[in-house]
Design an enzyme around this catalytic site. Structure first.
Site, short mmCIF file in Angstrom:
data_model
loop_
_atom_site.label_atom_id
_atom_site.label_comp_id
_atom_site.label_asym_id
_atom_site.label_seq_id
_atom_site.Cartn_x
_atom_site.Cartn_y
_atom_site.Cartn_z
N GLU A 7 -8.28 -37.40 13.34
CA GLU A 7 -6.84 -37.31 13.13
C GLU A 7 -6.47 -37.26 11.66
OE1 GLU A 7 -2.76 -39.75 14.26
OE2 GLU A 7 -4.34 -39.44 15.73
N LYS A 8 -7.28 -37.93 10.84
CA LYS A 8 -6.97 -38.02 9.41
C LYS A 8 -8.27 -38.14 8.62
CE LYS A 8 -4.49 -41.74 10.38
NZ LYS A 8 -4.93 -42.24 11.71
N ASP A 107 -6.43 -40.32 17.19
CA ASP A 107 -6.21 -41.74 17.45
C ASP A 107 -6.07 -41.98 18.96
OD1 ASP A 107 -6.37 -42.55 14.87
OD2 ASP A 107 -4.23 -42.72 14.52
N ASP A 109 -4.14 -42.80 21.32
CA ASP A 109 -2.84 -43.00 21.92
C ASP A 109 -2.24 -41.64 22.27
OD1 ASP A 109 -2.03 -41.95 19.48
OD2 ASP A 109 -1.19 -43.81 18.72
N TYR A 332 -7.54 -50.84 15.19
CA TYR A 332 -6.42 -49.89 15.23
C TYR A 332 -5.08 -50.62 15.42
CZ TYR A 332 -3.58 -45.95 16.85
OH TYR A 332 -2.60 -45.01 16.99
N ARG A 334 -1.72 -49.46 15.70
CA ARG A 334 -0.56 -48.93 16.44
C ARG A 334 -0.77 -49.12 17.94
NH1 ARG A 334 2.45 -44.81 13.27
NH2 ARG A 334 1.63 -44.83 11.16
#
Length: 677
Positions: A7-8, A107, A109, A332, A334
């Site tokens: 993701e990043k 991520d 989610d 993580y 979030r």
């Protein structure tokens, strides 16, 4: 060649390090990706590389904001590359073509799932590659956790409903925010308001909560009410207090919350019970225990940090992101879960050891912790894409820990303490409930006396006084400032402590005043968002919402609150959060469905149903489009006179057309942050 898409960049580097360790051979860094020794490649997105196209991408005429264009509903949805990250999309386009196998490492989610899926769709990968794409779920950036995730890959097909749910949310937010913002901005101009009136399906109901609370406070009229306490005493001069419980006959003199408003009634009770015998009619004595509180999810951590450290929701989120990505000291952040996978229990000794080394104030409690204990937090059935926020296995030196900023130290310690509680016994206490009849009136008290502190040991000197702040009259909970009950018996033959051994020495009249609700602050506003069910007017929706995530998501709530400040709808007064004149004017101008949580709560319920394969895309979007059509027609018939005389922030509503999508989502706090509503 196997291509891992994170993701990043920070996650990409962690994956490359994990794979390099497994291969035991060095990797090579390239522009926008990392090449492994075996020829596999790790690359990354930088948050969302794609965004919803502007209305004028569908029709050039939509550059101008006009009521006759509304509602704008695309027939074929378009995404466009973000200009600032276009080069990384080019890198991925080349790598995806070369790859034989793709591993999705967004991520864990809903948004993380969509973020990579939409890139793969945009790059038009083959059906074969799409079918064979694998999913890597990483919630902890420490090497052992990353290696475990890389070994346990799953099929990306399992997560299609999660991606469809996120896509539905993204498109629905665009439709609702863009159309409603244009409609009310144009109508506001007719009322003389020169500024953009942004409307969003989460931000606006949240603003509505604050406006309603402010109005309740402004219109509040205090009333006197009265309580009676009976002071009982026996022959040994032992005493305790009980609180009067008004009977049915007193209802005409009470308010809707049962408070007695008629002073002569309370005075009469005091006179009647003075020097009268008291008969103990009920005595319950039980030893009870309370398990440790669950580890934090993001919202509960934000609420607790607001109380303890006066941190805003955004400060907590940014601090957690730093502890996770930069320092790798927590998992993580979030997360919406407060539970842990059962397999995580085996990591407890390592995590506890790391906490003891990292955080000196908790070292003593790490030595007392019992890693063999397994609290109710360890429950596979309660864990979906991600688990609770807990410390990682990473240890750093005291000198390194001291280099963390003050917020990072405080938040880490808070998370670590909550995790350590899982390895302490239950808090044990003795609960006593007493009822007595005095001159025909019922009186009650309740006391809780600690037996074994268990996990409350981690509160240190505050352990005994914990929770005394919110105790009710007639309820003594033990610890500092509490009432110690004397021996009490229901045995009438017990001359000193039996049911007939007590005399009401006197009745005490307590005069109080009703108080207005408190203004929202960061903690209470977040609590309102997570407990949104109590603000929902529809009883059926309220019932179904008790187990859902509330208003917004863990990843978006902090940004939504900050967005309302940036748009001059909210303002701070010390720790208080209050609405501005413009915020109140906007809420008064909108229909009820736009300012209450019912609609967005229903959305979240339906989006969750999509992720659970209980509802499909059309089942959600079809009714939404019909509802939007009605809202726009209603807006066209209404001039928002509540905004007359108010000054906007000077924005030109025509220039805002290029940013219409952000009316329903918070702009990224960091370039890789998720979209927000």
């Amino acid at each position: 060649m196997k291509l891992y898409i994170a993701e990043k960049p920070s996650l990409g580097r962690a994956i490359a390090d994990g794979l390099t360790s497994l291969l035991n051979k060095p990797h090579r860094k390239q522009q926008g990706y990392i090449e492994l020794a075996n020829g596999d490649v790790v690359s990354w997105c930088i948050g969302h590389l794609l965004e919803q196209a502007e209305p004028d991408a569908y029709n050039e005429a939509y550059k101008s904001w006009k009521l006759e264009h509304l509602p704008i509903v695309p027939q074929e949805w378009q995404l466009k590359a973000k200009s600032q990250t276009r080069s990384q999309l080019t890198v991925l386009r080349k790598l995806v073509k070369q790859a034989d196998q793709i591993v999705h490492a967004g991520d864990p989610d809903r948004e993380g799932q969509l973020l990579v899926d939409e890139v793969l769709s945009h790059l038009k990968i083959s059906a074969h590659k799409r079918k064979n794409t694998q999913r890597c779920l990483i919630s902890d950036l420490n090497p052992p956790a990353v290696k475990r995730a890389l070994i346990n890959l799953r099929s990306n097909q399992e997560f299609v409903p999660l991606s469809v749910s996120a896509l539905s949310r993204s498109r629905a937010d665009w439709l609702y925010g863009m159309n409603m913002t244009r409609a009310y901005t144009l109508q506001g101009q007719k009322a003389g308001y020169q500024g953009v009136l942004s409307v969003g399906r989460v931000q606006t109901p949240l603003l509505g909560l604050v406006v309603k609370r402010d109005e309740e406070i402004a219109n509040f009229v205090s009333r006197d009410f009265y309580q009676v306490e009976a002071s009982l005493v026996n022959a040994n001069d032992e005493s305790f207090l009980l609180k009067w419980q008004p009977s049915e006959a007193c209802k005409p003199y009470q308010d809707e919350e049962g408070r007695v408003l008629h002073k002569p009634l309370a005075e009469n009770v005091c006179q009647r019970i003075h020097q009268q015998p008291a008969e103990i009619t009920k005595l319950e004595q039980k030893d009870k225990q309370q398990p440790p509180p669950l580890p934090f999810n993001l919202s509960t951590l934000q609420i607790e940090a607001a109380k303890a450290f006066a941190m805003s929701a955004q400060q907590v989120l940014d601090t957690c992101q730093s502890l996770y990505e930069r320092h790798q000291l927590i998992t993580y952040p979030r997360s919406d879960s407060r539970h842990l996978p059962v397999e995580q229990h085996s990591l407890a000794p390592n995590v506890i050891q790391a906490i003891g080394q990292n955080c000196q104030p908790l070292q003593h409690y790490c030595e007392l912790a019992q890693p063999s204990l397994k609290s109710k937090a360890f429950n596979d059935s309660k864990v979906e894409a991600h688990h609770a926020i807990v410390p990682s296995e990473k240890s750093i030196s005291s000198a390194q820990f001291e280099k963390l900023n003050q917020f990072e130290k405080k938040v880490y310690r808070h998370i670590a303490r909550q995790y350590l509680m899982q390895f302490f016994p239950a808090y044990q206490y003795a609960e006593t409930k007493v009822e007595a009849m005095i001159a025909g009136g019922l009186f009650k008290t309740q006391a809780k006396q600690p037996l074994k502190l268990g996990w409350k040991t981690l509160y240190g000197d505050k352990a005994n006084s914990n929770n005394t702040k919110n105790q009710q009259p007639g309820e003594q909970i033990g610890g500092k400032g509490s009432q110690d009950l004397p021996p009490i018996s229901l045995d009438p033959n017990d001359k000193q402590h039996g049911k007939h051994a007590w005399l009401c020495k006197n009745g005490n009249l307590i005069e109080k005043q009703t108080t207005p609700p408190e203004y929202f602050n960061d903690g209470t506003l977040l609590a309102a968002m997570t407990g949104i069910a109590r603000y929902v007017t529809n009883a059926d929706i309220r019932r179904t919402l008790k187990e859902t995530d509330g208003l917004g998501t863990e990843a978006t709530r902090a940004g939504i609150i900050e967005l309302l400040f940036k748009r001059n709808f909210l303002q701070r007064s010390g720790k208080q959060i209050r609405s501005t004149d413009v915020g109140r004017g906007l809420i008064k101008s909108l229909p009820e469905s736009a300012i209450t949580p019912d609609m967005t709560a229903l959305w979240e319920q339906q989006l969750n149903a999509i992720s659970q394969r209980e509802l499909n895309y059309q089942g959600f979007m079809g009714p939404l489009n019909q509802h939007l059509l009605g809202l726009i027609e209603q807006a066209k018939q209404h001039i928002p006179t509540a905004l007359q005389g108010l000054k906007g922030q000077g924005q030109s509503f025509k220039r805002k057309s290029s940013k219409a999508k952000s009316t329903s989502r918070k702009p990224a706090v960091k370039k890789y942050s998720k979209k927000q509503k």
